[in-house]
Design a protein around this motif. Structure first.
Motif, PDB file in Angstrom:
ATOM      1  N   SER A   1      14.425  18.386 -51.656  1.00 44.96           N
ATOM      2  CA  SER A   1      15.268  19.018 -53.470  1.00 44.96           C
ATOM      3  C   SER A   1      16.953  19.149 -52.655  1.00 44.96           C
ATOM      4  N   CYS A   2      17.642  19.201 -53.688  1.00 41.25           N
ATOM      5  CA  CYS A   2      18.818  19.755 -53.730  1.00 41.25           C
ATOM      6  C   CYS A   2      18.818  21.155 -53.213  1.00 41.25           C
TER       7      CYS A   2
ATOM      8  N   CYS B   1      20.787  22.823 -56.745  1.00 44.26           N
ATOM      9  CA  CYS B   1      20.298  22.534 -57.684  1.00 44.26           C
ATOM     10  C   CYS B   1      19.201  22.458 -57.773  1.00 44.26           C
TER      11      CYS B   1
ATOM     12  N   ASP C   1      17.171  19.519 -57.600  1.00 48.62           N
ATOM     13  CA  ASP C   1      17.251  18.436 -57.728  1.00 48.62           C
ATOM     14  C   ASP C   1      15.740  17.559 -56.416  1.00 48.62           C
TER      15      ASP C   1
ATOM     16  N   ILE D   1      16.687  14.531 -53.273  1.00 52.41           N
ATOM     17  CA  ILE D   1      17.601  14.259 -52.189  1.00 52.41           C
ATOM     18  C   ILE D   1      18.167  15.543 -51.949  1.00 52.41           C
TER      19      ILE D   1
ATOM     20  N   LEU E   1      21.783  17.541 -51.156  1.00 48.23           N
ATOM     21  CA  LEU E   1      22.099  17.391 -51.777  1.00 48.23           C
ATOM     22  C   LEU E   1      23.159  17.064 -53.310  1.00 48.23           C
ATOM     23  N   CYS E   2      22.915  16.970 -54.219  1.00 49.65           N
ATOM     24  CA  CYS E   2      23.204  16.013 -55.517  1.00 49.65           C
ATOM     25  C   CYS E   2      24.552  15.749 -55.685  1.00 49.65           C
ATOM     26  N   GLU E   3      25.377  14.992 -56.140  1.00 52.15           N
ATOM     27  CA  GLU E   3      26.895  14.824 -56.179  1.00 52.15           C
ATOM     28  C   GLU E   3      27.423  16.444 -57.070  1.00 52.15           C
TER      29      GLU E   3
ATOM     30  N   CYS F   1      26.291  19.175 -56.618  1.00 47.93           N
ATOM     31  CA  CYS F   1      26.781  19.690 -56.200  1.00 47.93           C
ATOM     32  C   CYS F   1      27.657  19.928 -54.629  1.00 47.93           C
TER      33      CYS F   1
ATOM     34  N   ASP G   1      27.390  19.391 -44.943  1.00 46.39           N
ATOM     35  CA  ASP G   1      27.948  19.429 -46.077  1.00 46.39           C
ATOM     36  C   ASP G   1      29.249  20.778 -46.328  1.00 46.39           C
TER      37      ASP G   1
END
Length: 226
Positions: free
Chosen positions: A26-27, A30, A32, A35, A37-39, A41, A86
């Motif tokens: 999960s992100c 957040c 999610d 994924i 790391l989402c876009e 975040c 990241d």
């Protein structure tokens, strides 16, 4: 580090990345699903370098809060080593600001020296957080510092307790005349950085600044980097 140590570290990091692909994820910012790391975040990790003036100025790229804090904790405590990539831009930006300021005021190269990981933390994680992010950023570092005794977990300690806790915990290889920028992941009270500076100066180095991925609120309210 010898070839064997390098190979073992590389294998550990590769295994951690492979497990991250195989296991549900999960992100880190957040939660999610599906994924790392989402876009949204990832965008929250865009560097905004701030400078804390002082005898040894500190440049930090992120405020240690919200998404940044969650991502750094996931890297440090959950073994999510892929997140080093990241955070690489943040550390690189802090180093760039520190280096530009230092080189503008004096001639000569500077050496990037990461704060050492305690032996207990290295056994627990299998990697050194600052070194990992620095490699992901393409930064060349010199491991001049090492820990020479154990210290307590800093997280529950106040400023003065932190200073006492890390006093005398580091030692540096001889470095006469070497100009140094110290690297760390997060600066809180500055106790760990101060101990690194003490050890380096005792070995003859000239510490001209520090660069960190993030700073807690008491540090992030400083002046903007130039």
């Amino acid at each position: 580090m010898g070839d064997a140590g390098w190979a073992i570290r590389t294998m550990r990091e590769a295994l951690a990345d492979a497990l991250a692909l195989l296991l549900p994820t999960s992100c880190a910012g957040c939660d999610d699903p599906d994924i790392a790391l989402c876009e949204r975040c990832a965008a929250a990790l865009a560097p905004q370098v701030v400078r804390r003036p002082g005898e040894v100025p500190v440049w930090s790229a992120l405020a240690f809060a919200g998404v940044a804090a969650r991502v750094i904790r996931a890297l440090k405590e959950d073994g999510r080593t892929g997140l080093a990539r990241d955070l690489a831009c943040a550390l690189s930006a802090a180093v760039a600001e520190a280096s530009a300021s230092v080189l503008a005021s004096a001639r000569g190269d500077v050496v990037l020296v990461p704060v050492p990981t305690s032996r207990a933390a290295y056994r627990r994680r299998g990697y050194r957080v600052v070194d990992l992010v620095a490699r992901s950023a393409g930064l060349r570092t010199e491991r001049l510092l090492r820990t020479v005794r154990a210290s307590a977990d800093q997280r529950a300690l106040g400023a003065e307790e932190r200073r006492r806790n890390v006093a005398g915990v580091m030692r540096s290889r001889a470095a006469p005349g070497v100009r140094v920028i110290v690297l760390d992941d997060v600066v809180t009270t500055g106790a760990t950085l101060a101990e690194a500076v003490r050890a380096l100066r005792a070995a003859g180095a000239e510490v001209v600044g520090a660069a960190t991925i993030a700073a807690t609120a008491r540090r992030s309210g400083a002046h903007s980097g130039s």
